[in-house]
Design a protein around this motif. Sequence first.
Motif, PDB file in Angstrom:
ATOM      1  N   VAL A 178       0.841  -1.202   0.000  1.00  0.00           N
ATOM      2  CA  VAL A 178       0.000   0.000   0.000  1.00  0.00           C
ATOM      3  C   VAL A 178       0.875   1.251   0.000  1.00  0.00           C
ATOM      4  N   MET A 179       1.923   1.235   0.801  1.00  0.00           N
ATOM      5  CA  MET A 179       2.859   2.360   0.796  1.00  0.00           C
ATOM      6  C   MET A 179       3.482   2.530  -0.591  1.00  0.00           C
ATOM      7  N   SER A 236       2.190   1.710  -3.408  1.00  0.00           N
ATOM      8  CA  SER A 236       1.193   2.178  -4.374  1.00  0.00           C
ATOM      9  C   SER A 236       1.119   3.696  -4.402  1.00  0.00           C
ATOM     10  N   PHE A 237       1.281   4.323  -3.250  1.00  0.00           N
ATOM     11  CA  PHE A 237       1.248   5.782  -3.197  1.00  0.00           C
ATOM     12  C   PHE A 237       2.608   6.397  -3.534  1.00  0.00           C
ATOM     13  N   GLN A 238       3.601   5.531  -3.765  1.00  0.00           N
ATOM     14  CA  GLN A 238       4.921   6.027  -4.140  1.00  0.00           C
ATOM     15  C   GLN A 238       5.312   5.589  -5.554  1.00  0.00           C
ATOM     16  N   ILE A 283       0.745  13.227   1.863  1.00  0.00           N
ATOM     17  CA  ILE A 283       0.828  11.815   1.467  1.00  0.00           C
ATOM     18  C   ILE A 283       1.297  10.961   2.640  1.00  0.00           C
ATOM     19  N   THR A 284       2.251  11.477   3.408  1.00  0.00           N
ATOM     20  CA  THR A 284       2.732  10.752   4.585  1.00  0.00           C
ATOM     21  C   THR A 284       1.595  10.509   5.570  1.00  0.00           C
ATOM     22  N   ILE A 305      -0.704   7.752   4.265  1.00  0.00           N
ATOM     23  CA  ILE A 305      -0.090   6.436   4.414  1.00  0.00           C
ATOM     24  C   ILE A 305      -0.163   5.974   5.867  1.00  0.00           C
ATOM     25  N   LEU A 323      -3.720   4.769   6.560  1.00  0.00           N
ATOM     26  CA  LEU A 323      -3.953   3.467   5.939  1.00  0.00           C
ATOM     27  C   LEU A 323      -3.217   2.357   6.687  1.00  0.00           C
ATOM     28  N   THR A 324      -2.036   2.657   7.199  1.00  0.00           N
ATOM     29  CA  THR A 324      -1.278   1.666   7.956  1.00  0.00           C
ATOM     30  C   THR A 324      -1.996   1.310   9.253  1.00  0.00           C
TER      31      THR A 324
END
Length: 313
Positions: free
Chosen positions: A241-242, A244-246, A290-291, A294, A297-298
């Motif tokens: 998931v991390m 995917s956003f990177q 974004i951080t 993430i 979501l974590t």
Amino acid sequence: MIKADVLGKASVASTKRSKLRKSLLHHAGIYLFLLPAIAFFVVFSVYPILYSFIKSFTNWPVYGSSQFVGLQNYSQVLHDPVVGTSLVNALFYMVVSVPIQVVLGLLVAIGLDRPMRGRAVFRLMYYIPVITSWVVVTLLFEYLFNTDYGIINWVLESLHITHTAIPWLADRYSALTAAAILGGWKGIGWAMMIFLAGLQGVPDELYESAAIDGAGKWQRLWSITLPMIRGSFFFVTVMLVMGSFQVFISVFILTGGAPANETQVPLVWMYQQAFTNLNFGYAGAFSWIITGIIIVLTVIQFLIFKPRGAKEA
């Protein structure tokens, strides 16, 4: 008596100091070896992170001093329609690529966890895409999905499935699907290795006992294998998931955010704002947003994969 107590406490304190001094001297060599790595981490990781956070509240020009603007950069990011598009695209990328890596990585890991001839060779073959350059595999996929001379269009037209070439990389969701398939294919081997490590920690006695009780393969999978590698699932999904956003290289090469920023993803838009438009404060603010996403979501994933016996906080 009071004097004796004072002397006794002083003696104990002196003994502790002596032991601490000996311990530091004994481990001095270890600390000296760790010092370069710690210094490298602080200089090239911790300092840039803190510096970007401070600069995200400023108008950060290439030359000259920065001007404090408060939350203006964050407000600009939150009101930018391209940011919303990039986040939706990142979610789409995540929904497509993560299941590919998790499901296929688990299936391959289960298959290669059993004794078989050439098992090490097959593990290596599945892992090769992981260590292959992102640029190389992205250029390969760009060729596969090319409108005019791509292999996929050639196969579809040869089989009379389509009569005209499909502009895969010119449409928003078909281009993102191509990038997600690329990311999913490239990450299967990585997920496989993590799941293999988890599977090898499952005691064989559990499977033997379940087989004696009459449990079939699917029952053993659902009742033993999956619960026992719950930690591996958590680690894999969090990292994917991390990731995917990177996502950056694949989208940057395949589309660059075109057409009209419809295929933008957070890192590509952040990169363009920082190094094309020289809007570093905006890019810094976006990176911290974004951080935060993430982290949220974590936490959600932690609650999902939390051990069943864990107590509520």
